[in-house]
Motif scaffolding. Structure first.
Motif, PDB file in Angstrom:
ATOM      1  N   SER A  80      36.842  47.640  48.903  1.00 48.84           N
ATOM      2  CA  SER A  80      37.652  48.038  50.061  1.00 48.84           C
ATOM      3  C   SER A  80      36.945  47.686  51.364  1.00 48.84           C
ATOM      4  O   SER A  80      37.568  47.592  52.411  1.00 48.84           O
ATOM      5  CB  SER A  80      37.963  49.532  50.004  1.00 48.84           C
ATOM      6  N   PHE A  81      35.624  47.449  51.305  1.00 49.51           N
ATOM      7  CA  PHE A  81      34.870  47.089  52.512  1.00 49.51           C
ATOM      8  C   PHE A  81      34.716  45.585  52.672  1.00 49.51           C
ATOM      9  O   PHE A  81      33.846  45.117  53.389  1.00 49.51           O
ATOM     10  CB  PHE A  81      33.486  47.747  52.489  1.00 49.51           C
ATOM     11  N   THR A  82      35.518  44.803  51.930  1.00 48.51           N
ATOM     12  CA  THR A  82      35.412  43.349  52.025  1.00 48.51           C
ATOM     13  C   THR A  82      36.773  42.743  52.373  1.00 48.51           C
ATOM     14  O   THR A  82      37.765  43.454  52.502  1.00 48.51           O
ATOM     15  CB  THR A  82      34.953  42.738  50.689  1.00 48.51           C
ATOM     16  N   ASP A  83      36.775  41.417  52.476  1.00 47.98           N
ATOM     17  CA  ASP A  83      38.018  40.691  52.746  1.00 47.98           C
ATOM     18  C   ASP A  83      38.749  40.311  51.466  1.00 47.98           C
ATOM     19  O   ASP A  83      39.826  39.719  51.524  1.00 47.98           O
ATOM     20  CB  ASP A  83      37.716  39.399  53.508  1.00 47.98           C
ATOM     21  N   ALA A  84      38.131  40.602  50.306  1.00 46.75           N
ATOM     22  CA  ALA A  84      38.697  40.132  49.044  1.00 46.75           C
ATOM     23  C   ALA A  84      40.107  40.668  48.841  1.00 46.75           C
ATOM     24  O   ALA A  84      40.426  41.783  49.252  1.00 46.75           O
ATOM     25  CB  ALA A  84      37.803  40.564  47.883  1.00 46.75           C
ATOM     26  N   VAL A  85      40.976  39.861  48.221  1.00 48.58           N
ATOM     27  CA  VAL A  85      42.332  40.317  47.955  1.00 48.58           C
ATOM     28  C   VAL A  85      42.484  40.801  46.525  1.00 48.58           C
ATOM     29  O   VAL A  85      43.520  41.339  46.150  1.00 48.58           O
ATOM     30  CB  VAL A  85      43.383  39.220  48.226  1.00 48.58           C
ATOM     31  N   MET A  86      41.455  40.569  45.682  1.00 51.81           N
ATOM     32  CA  MET A  86      41.468  41.160  44.345  1.00 51.81           C
ATOM     33  C   MET A  86      40.056  41.452  43.891  1.00 51.81           C
ATOM     34  O   MET A  86      39.108  40.798  44.323  1.00 51.81           O
ATOM     35  CB  MET A  86      42.194  40.257  43.349  1.00 51.81           C
TER      36      MET A  86
ATOM     37  N   ALA B  92      36.985  36.230  45.529  1.00 54.14           N
ATOM     38  CA  ALA B  92      36.022  35.729  46.508  1.00 54.14           C
ATOM     39  C   ALA B  92      35.754  36.792  47.572  1.00 54.14           C
ATOM     40  O   ALA B  92      36.678  37.400  48.101  1.00 54.14           O
ATOM     41  CB  ALA B  92      36.568  34.461  47.165  1.00 54.14           C
ATOM     42  N   VAL B  93      34.482  37.018  47.857  1.00 59.17           N
ATOM     43  CA  VAL B  93      34.092  38.005  48.857  1.00 59.17           C
ATOM     44  C   VAL B  93      33.475  37.288  50.044  1.00 59.17           C
ATOM     45  O   VAL B  93      32.621  36.420  49.884  1.00 59.17           O
ATOM     46  CB  VAL B  93      33.083  39.007  48.265  1.00 59.17           C
ATOM     47  N   ASP B  94      33.947  37.634  51.228  1.00 61.74           N
ATOM     48  CA  ASP B  94      33.480  36.944  52.427  1.00 61.74           C
ATOM     49  C   ASP B  94      32.646  37.870  53.303  1.00 61.74           C
ATOM     50  O   ASP B  94      32.722  37.822  54.518  1.00 61.74           O
ATOM     51  CB  ASP B  94      34.705  36.438  53.203  1.00 61.74           C
ATOM     52  N   GLY B  95      31.900  38.746  52.667  1.00 65.46           N
ATOM     53  CA  GLY B  95      31.073  39.651  53.446  1.00 65.46           C
ATOM     54  C   GLY B  95      31.780  40.935  53.821  1.00 65.46           C
ATOM     55  O   GLY B  95      32.942  41.152  53.491  1.00 65.46           O
TER      56      GLY B  95
END
Lengths: 270, 267
Positions: free
Chosen positions: A31-37, A41-44
């Motif tokens: 929930s603290f990332t930009d990931a959509v699933m 992929a996590v963008d920080g």
């Protein structure tokens, strides 16, 4: 042998705790990332889910609506259930038995059936409009009040009956005796009944779906609809909601334990 | 005038609002459901609804599938929860209450959010959720209902008198015999109330299936679909069948019941 047993026991507890907490905690991390699933992929680090949760009007309305409904129905359920328990406790045996049975119906009944039956009577047969919120609140009170009744009743059994008589002998009116002597003694049961009512209402899906106005959503009905829709923005904002609720629950449970621990300690000292 | 009213005030009368409420919003709705179950859209009395249910392979399949889901879920919950409750109840840890809280804490988080969390994990493991519908549903139900199995088991196991197991040991029983002959029989009330708390919801909670992309129907989904189609008679018929199942389960378990371990009241 003994040590092996202890290791196996501890391992089992850890395994079950992992099953319970890994999904919730992983969702909290994502929930603290930009990931959509999850696993994607996590963008920080990012707080945009939390920003959406607080800025999106629809989400905000839905959350306030859920809380208002829960507190409102819990209050009604607490008054009804408490009065019911006091009245039933002093009634004759047959009347008491009948009330106990009736009270047990919503407890053992499936929520789907409770919700559907309330919907059929109030909306279909009597014709009350869903938009009045009457069927919704009535349904939630049906769900909650039996549990208030059940948590007040044991307190009545523990209570010293002569206190009420003493209050009357000392000149109190029955109403005064009730409010100043009986109710304070029942307070712990009433409070836990109220808390239980709030949690039951917050968690409900079925009664809500069958009785709610079409434009109104609680967390449960909203989440179920959101998982069917394709809006990833909303979907990931709900991860943030889940994390916030998790934290609130943890804090509440810790507080409750600290408070009851203190109470127990002070009782032991006496 | 008011004085006379006050004098006649009676504690018994306090239950009048609640009794009226129960009659109006609990008993009347059920009576209406029974009436609707036996009538058709035109208002004539009929048992057609039931005949259709029990002769149609689709609806019978739904009933069987519900039973399969709920029995497997209940068994899995019991197998997971019993050792947990047993270890916690017998542990000599001072803070074991905190540990118990850790196991039941998720109960207070909205179940749709918890299932969302589980769904995200399962789909990242399995890729396509619809490949294992039965497994996913049982996992989801177990995830949802596990605390309701742990709590009553813990309550009944922690009340167990230690001197009974010690007596059995002194009389020469080994650990296994003590468990089978003393502990297990004495924890039956806990098992029964845990089972009833999981069995029924897992027969009706179709949201778990929906959210995990299991498109097979269970009994609850039938009510949902009749509701969506405004078919109050069909929905009432399913409700009545569920009510009968609930009634039978309640009757069967009542003689084992134990006030303190029963129901969601312990939450």
């Amino acid at each position: 042998m003994k040590i092996a047993k202890k290791v196996i026991a501890a391992a089992w507890l850890v395994l079950v705790l992992a099953f319970i907490y890994i999904p919730i905690l992983l969702l909290a991390v994502y929930s603290f990332t930009d990931a959509v699933m999850v696993g994607g992929a996590v963008d920080g680090f990012s707080l945009h889910n939390y920003a959406t949760l607080f800025r999106n009007e629809e989400l905000r309305d839905m959350i306030t609506g859920t809380v208002l409904l829960a507190v409102g129905s819990a209050l009604i359920a607490t008054v009804l259930g408490t009065l019911g328990a006091i009245g039933a406790f002093y009634s004759r045996k047959t009347a008491k038995g009948l009330i106990n049975y009736a009270n047990q119906i919503p407890v053992v009944n499936a929520d789907v059936v409770t919700g559907f039956s309330v919907c059929v009577l109030l909306i279909v047969v009597i014709g009350i409009k869903k938009e009045t919120f009457v069927p919704l609140v009535a349904g939630h009170v049906v769900l909650c009040s039996p549990f208030v009744y059940l948590s007040v009743l044991p307190r009545l059994r523990q209570m010293d009956n002569s206190l009420y008589e003493a209050a009357l002998d000392l000149g109190a009116t029955p109403a005064q005796a009730l409010f100043k002597v009986v109710l304070p003694q029942l307070l712990p049961g009433i409070i836990s009944g109220f808390m239980l009512a709030v949690t039951l209402s917050l968690d409900d899906y079925f009664i809500t779906t069958y009785t709610k106005p079409s434009t109104f959503d609680t967390i449960s009905t909203y989440v179920v609809n959101a998982t069917k829709g394709g809006q990833t923005d909303i979907k990931t904002a709900l991860w943030a909601l889940s994390t916030i609720i998790f934290l609130i629950v943890v804090v509440a449970v810790v507080l409750m334990n600290v408070l009851s621990g203190k109470k127990r300690a002070s009782e032991e000292r006496i | 005038m008011t004085g006379a009213l006050k004098l006649r005030f009676n504690r018994k009368q306090l239950c009048i609002p609640y009794v009226a409420f129960l009659v109006l919003f609990v008993i009347c709705p059920l009576l209406v459901v029974v009436y609707y179950a036996f009538t058709s859209g035109t208002g004539s009395i009929t048992i057609e609804n039931f005949v259709n249910f029990f002769t149609n392979t689709n609806t019978l399949g739904t009933l069987l599938y519900s039973i399969a889901i709920s029995v497997v879920t209940t068994a899995v919950c019991l197998v997971i929860a019993y050792p947990v409750a047993y270890v916690l109840a017998r542990s000599r840890l001072k803070k074991k209450y905190v540990l118990l809280m850790l196991f039941v804490l998720p109960m207070w988080i909205n179940f749709t959010l918890r299932i969302t969390a589980l769904k995200e994990i399962l789909s990242s493991i399995e890729g396509n959720l619809s490949a294992y519908p039965f497994l996913n549903t049982v996992t989801g139900m177990t995830y949802d209902f596990l605390p309701f199995m742990i709590l009553p088991l813990y309550t009944s196991l922690s009340k167990l008198d230690k001197s009974l197991t010690e007596a059995a040991e002194d009389l020469g029983a080994n650990g296994f015999t003590v468990f089978m002959r003393v502990i297990l029989p004495l924890s039956v009330p806990g098992i029964i109330s845990g089972v009833t708390m999981v069995l029924l919801p897992s027969m009706t909670n179709y949201v778990v299936l929906d959210m995990l992309y299991n498109s097979t129907y269970i009994m609850g989904s039938l009510i949902g679909s009749y509701f969506a189609a405004y078919d109050w008679h069909g929905g009432s018929m399913i409700s009545l069948i569920l009510l009968i199942i609930i009634f039978v389960i309640t009757l069967a378990t009542n003689r084992f019941s134990d006030d303190e371990t029963s129901g969601r009241a312990m939450l």
